[in-house]
Design a protein around this motif. Structure first.
Motif, PDB file in Angstrom:
ATOM      1  N   SER A 133      11.247   6.154   3.081  1.00  0.00           N
ATOM      2  CA  SER A 133      11.728   7.084   4.100  1.00  0.00           C
ATOM      3  C   SER A 133      12.762   6.406   4.993  1.00  0.00           C
ATOM      4  CB  SER A 133      10.558   7.593   4.935  1.00  0.00           C
ATOM      5  OG  SER A 133      11.011   8.428   5.990  1.00  0.00           O
ATOM      6  N   GLY A 134      12.484   5.194   5.398  1.00  0.00           N
ATOM      7  CA  GLY A 134      13.418   4.474   6.258  1.00  0.00           C
ATOM      8  C   GLY A 134      14.729   4.162   5.569  1.00  0.00           C
ATOM      9  N   GLU A 154       0.833  -1.200   0.000  1.00  0.00           N
ATOM     10  CA  GLU A 154       0.000   0.000   0.000  1.00  0.00           C
ATOM     11  C   GLU A 154       0.873   1.258   0.000  1.00  0.00           C
ATOM     12  OE1 GLU A 154      -2.381  -3.386   1.431  1.00  0.00           O
ATOM     13  OE2 GLU A 154      -0.374  -2.637   1.877  1.00  0.00           O
ATOM     14  N   PRO A 155       0.368   2.349  -0.595  1.00  0.00           N
ATOM     15  CA  PRO A 155       1.181   3.570  -0.742  1.00  0.00           C
ATOM     16  C   PRO A 155       1.748   4.100   0.565  1.00  0.00           C
ATOM     17  CG  PRO A 155      -0.795   3.723  -2.084  1.00  0.00           C
ATOM     18  CD  PRO A 155      -0.945   2.478  -1.261  1.00  0.00           C
ATOM     19  N   GLN A 156       0.957   4.076   1.647  1.00  0.00           N
ATOM     20  CA  GLN A 156       1.465   4.608   2.908  1.00  0.00           C
ATOM     21  C   GLN A 156       2.584   3.756   3.481  1.00  0.00           C
ATOM     22  OE1 GLN A 156      -1.480   3.247   2.344  1.00  0.00           O
ATOM     23  NE2 GLN A 156      -2.378   2.239   4.140  1.00  0.00           N
ATOM     24  N   GLY A 194       7.976  -0.459  14.230  1.00  0.00           N
ATOM     25  CA  GLY A 194       7.013   0.578  14.552  1.00  0.00           C
ATOM     26  C   GLY A 194       6.768   1.608  13.479  1.00  0.00           C
ATOM     27  N   THR A 195       7.397   1.465  12.295  1.00  0.00           N
ATOM     28  CA  THR A 195       7.235   2.462  11.231  1.00  0.00           C
ATOM     29  C   THR A 195       6.104   2.122  10.274  1.00  0.00           C
ATOM     30  OG1 THR A 195       8.774   1.376   9.691  1.00  0.00           O
ATOM     31  CG2 THR A 195       9.719   2.916  11.323  1.00  0.00           C
ATOM     32  N   GLN A 196       5.539   0.933  10.388  1.00  0.00           N
ATOM     33  CA  GLN A 196       4.489   0.455   9.488  1.00  0.00           C
ATOM     34  C   GLN A 196       4.956   0.345   8.045  1.00  0.00           C
ATOM     35  OE1 GLN A 196       0.804   2.598  10.057  1.00  0.00           O
ATOM     36  NE2 GLN A 196       0.531   1.731  12.108  1.00  0.00           N
ATOM     37  N   ARG A 254      20.756  -7.651   9.303  1.00  0.00           N
ATOM     38  CA  ARG A 254      19.318  -7.905   9.329  1.00  0.00           C
ATOM     39  C   ARG A 254      18.668  -7.317  10.575  1.00  0.00           C
ATOM     40  NH1 ARG A 254      17.520 -13.814  10.910  1.00  0.00           N
ATOM     41  NH2 ARG A 254      18.299 -12.939  12.882  1.00  0.00           N
ATOM     42  N   ASP A 255      19.266  -7.573  11.725  1.00  0.00           N
ATOM     43  CA  ASP A 255      18.650  -7.126  12.970  1.00  0.00           C
ATOM     44  C   ASP A 255      18.715  -5.609  13.122  1.00  0.00           C
ATOM     45  OD1 ASP A 255      18.063  -9.738  13.469  1.00  0.00           O
ATOM     46  OD2 ASP A 255      19.703 -10.050  14.898  1.00  0.00           O
ATOM     47  N   GLU A 256      19.731  -4.990  12.538  1.00  0.00           N
ATOM     48  CA  GLU A 256      19.776  -3.525  12.550  1.00  0.00           C
ATOM     49  C   GLU A 256      18.621  -2.958  11.729  1.00  0.00           C
ATOM     50  OE1 GLU A 256      24.557  -2.577  13.127  1.00  0.00           O
ATOM     51  OE2 GLU A 256      23.761  -2.945  11.102  1.00  0.00           O
ATOM     52  N   TRP A 257      18.358  -3.575  10.585  1.00  0.00           N
ATOM     53  CA  TRP A 257      17.223  -3.104   9.778  1.00  0.00           C
ATOM     54  C   TRP A 257      15.893  -3.382  10.470  1.00  0.00           C
ATOM     55  CZ3 TRP A 257      17.783   0.494   6.562  1.00  0.00           C
ATOM     56  CH2 TRP A 257      18.896   0.593   5.727  1.00  0.00           C
ATOM     57  N   ALA A 258      15.790  -4.534  11.127  1.00  0.00           N
ATOM     58  CA  ALA A 258      14.556  -4.833  11.851  1.00  0.00           C
ATOM     59  C   ALA A 258      14.297  -3.786  12.919  1.00  0.00           C
ATOM     60  CB  ALA A 258      14.643  -6.225  12.479  1.00  0.00           C
ATOM     61  N   GLY A 259      15.360  -3.385  13.610  1.00  0.00           N
ATOM     62  CA  GLY A 259      15.211  -2.336  14.611  1.00  0.00           C
ATOM     63  C   GLY A 259      14.888  -0.994  13.986  1.00  0.00           C
ATOM     64  N   ARG A 260      15.499  -0.719  12.845  1.00  0.00           N
ATOM     65  CA  ARG A 260      15.272   0.568  12.167  1.00  0.00           C
ATOM     66  C   ARG A 260      13.813   0.711  11.744  1.00  0.00           C
ATOM     67  NH1 ARG A 260      13.747   4.416  10.546  1.00  0.00           N
ATOM     68  NH2 ARG A 260      14.523   5.908   8.995  1.00  0.00           N
ATOM     69  N   PHE A 261      13.202  -0.372  11.277  1.00  0.00           N
ATOM     70  CA  PHE A 261      11.836  -0.287  10.760  1.00  0.00           C
ATOM     71  C   PHE A 261      10.766  -0.651  11.782  1.00  0.00           C
ATOM     72  CE2 PHE A 261      14.015  -0.467   6.610  1.00  0.00           C
ATOM     73  CZ  PHE A 261      13.336   0.551   5.956  1.00  0.00           C
TER      74      PHE A 261
END
Length: 384
Positions: A257-258, A248-250, A301-303, A292-299
């Motif tokens: 953005s991330g 989805e666009p959002q 809660g960002t949806q 991988r885990d750094e990206w998981a943390g980065r994203f």
């Protein structure tokens, strides 16, 4: 606690099922039904031993060992049929009939019986009596053709689609549906669960897209095929992967953005399929800069719909799966918990798989066999 002592809970509590021993999708259907609360009695052949997967697939059963090739063995199972609601088997067409346990004989003895039959090709058709495995069934229904890269070969999706999704799960649904009909009408019936039929049915949405001109009948070029930059996997700096499902666009906006690409003009137009190869390469380069885990943390809660690709053992330790109890990892091997979940009739954690034949005497005694009969059948090798 043995399977016979397990508390009767779940929406199928009180339902009794005979499962004629088989491998793979048949035992999986039985596992699903036990998870729903059914009492499943598995009939093993003499000399049966645990296979590699049996400690998980055969959980929650009672186990009897009966030589079905001996007429007295088949007759013993027929006596059990008097007091059960369903029977399931996964033999090739005609085998159960040759054993004297076909649906005509069984339904004549118990007219309310649901007789579930699990095969790859179905009970009829030109290939009905041919051998095959998951990969063959999904090849013939178009599933296998659709999975894999555009410039590569078809990729088998483990044996999840034919054996378990299109086979075992469909068998369990068919048995439960026929049980509802039997309770309402007093009439049993035969359930013909074919893995070809089930795997074809799993393609329903894909066929809808194809008919609507939204799907190309070519591997690796469609939305869910892994070619879209926002619906695929990416390798990270540590060699592990993340899964991206930002359709989805959002969610796509949160993804770019991330990744620090919110102002990139090529990444801004999600639906421009001609840009997908370039955008996918750009995403891949950025994902490769962190673990991988750094990206998981980065994203988190960002949806953005970005999740780590976990191994089988890692999945059991993920906080979400732990919180829901998705896996069982205590008494026995790591295994999935029963599903789905019910508010009024919750299932209990399944008991361990019984040893082959562990419950032979108690089950047959419950069906009216005397000690003298059981001793004689044991001496003859009909039961063990």
């Amino acid at each position: 606690m043995s399977a016979a002592q397990a508390p009767a809970r779940g929406p199928l509590a009180g339902v009794r099922i005979i499962e004629l021993g088989g491998i793979g999708p048949g035992p999986f259907a039985g596992m699903v039904l036990t998870g729903l609360g059914a009492e499943v009695i598995r009939v093993e052949r003499p000399g049966a031993r645990f296979g590699a997967a049996d400690k998980v697939l055969l959980r929650g059963r009672q186990s009897v060992t009966v030589d079905l090739k001996d007429p007295e063995g088949a007759a013993a199972v027929l006596r059990l049929i008097d007091s059960v609601d369903a029977l399931t088997e996964g033999f090739r067409p005609g085998v159960a009939e040759r054993l004297g346990l076909g649906p005509d004989i069984c339904l004549a003895r118990n007219p309310r019986l649901v007789y579930g039959r699990m095969t790859g090709w179905g009970q009829d058709g030109p290939l009905a009596r041919e051998p095959g495995h998951d990969i063959n069934y999904i090849a013939l229904t178009g599933v296998l053709h659709a999975i894999g890269p555009a410039d590569g070969d078809p990729v088998p999706p483990l044996n999840l689609v034919g054996d378990f999704g299109g086979g075992g799960m469909l068998m369990a649904l068919g048995v439960v549906s026929a049980l509802l009909h039997a309770r309402a009408t007093g009439s049993g019936q035969v359930v013909d669960a074919a893995m070809t039929d089930g795997s074809a049915m799993l393609l329903a949405m894909t066929h809808g897209y194809l008919a609507g001109g939204l799907w190309q009948d070519v591997r690796g070029v469609n939305l869910f095929s892994g070619c879209a930059p926002f619906y695929t996997t990416y390798r990270c700096a540590d060699g592990n992967h993340v899964a991206v499902g930002s359709i989805e666009p959002q969610f796509y906006a949160a993804l770019v953005s991330g990744l620090g690409l919110a102002d990139d003009p090529e990444c801004g137009t999600q639906g421009a399929q001609e840009n997908w190869p370039v955008v996918r390469q750009r995403f891949a380069e950025i994902f490769a800069t962190r673990t991988r885990d750094e990206w998981a943390g980065r994203f988190a809660g960002t949806q953005a719909c970005v999740t780590p690709v976990l191994s089988l053992t890692e999945a059991a330790a993920h906080p979400h799966n732990v919180a829901r109890g998705t896996f069982l990892n205590g008494d026995g091997p790591l295994r999935p918990a029963p599903a789905p979940r019910f508010s009024a009739t919750p299932a209990v954690p399944p008991v361990s798989a019984p040893k082959p034949g562990e419950d032979t005497r108690s089950v047959l005694a419950g069906a009216g066999f005397t000690e003298a009969e059981l001793d004689r059948l044991t001496e003859r090798g009909v039961i063990a």
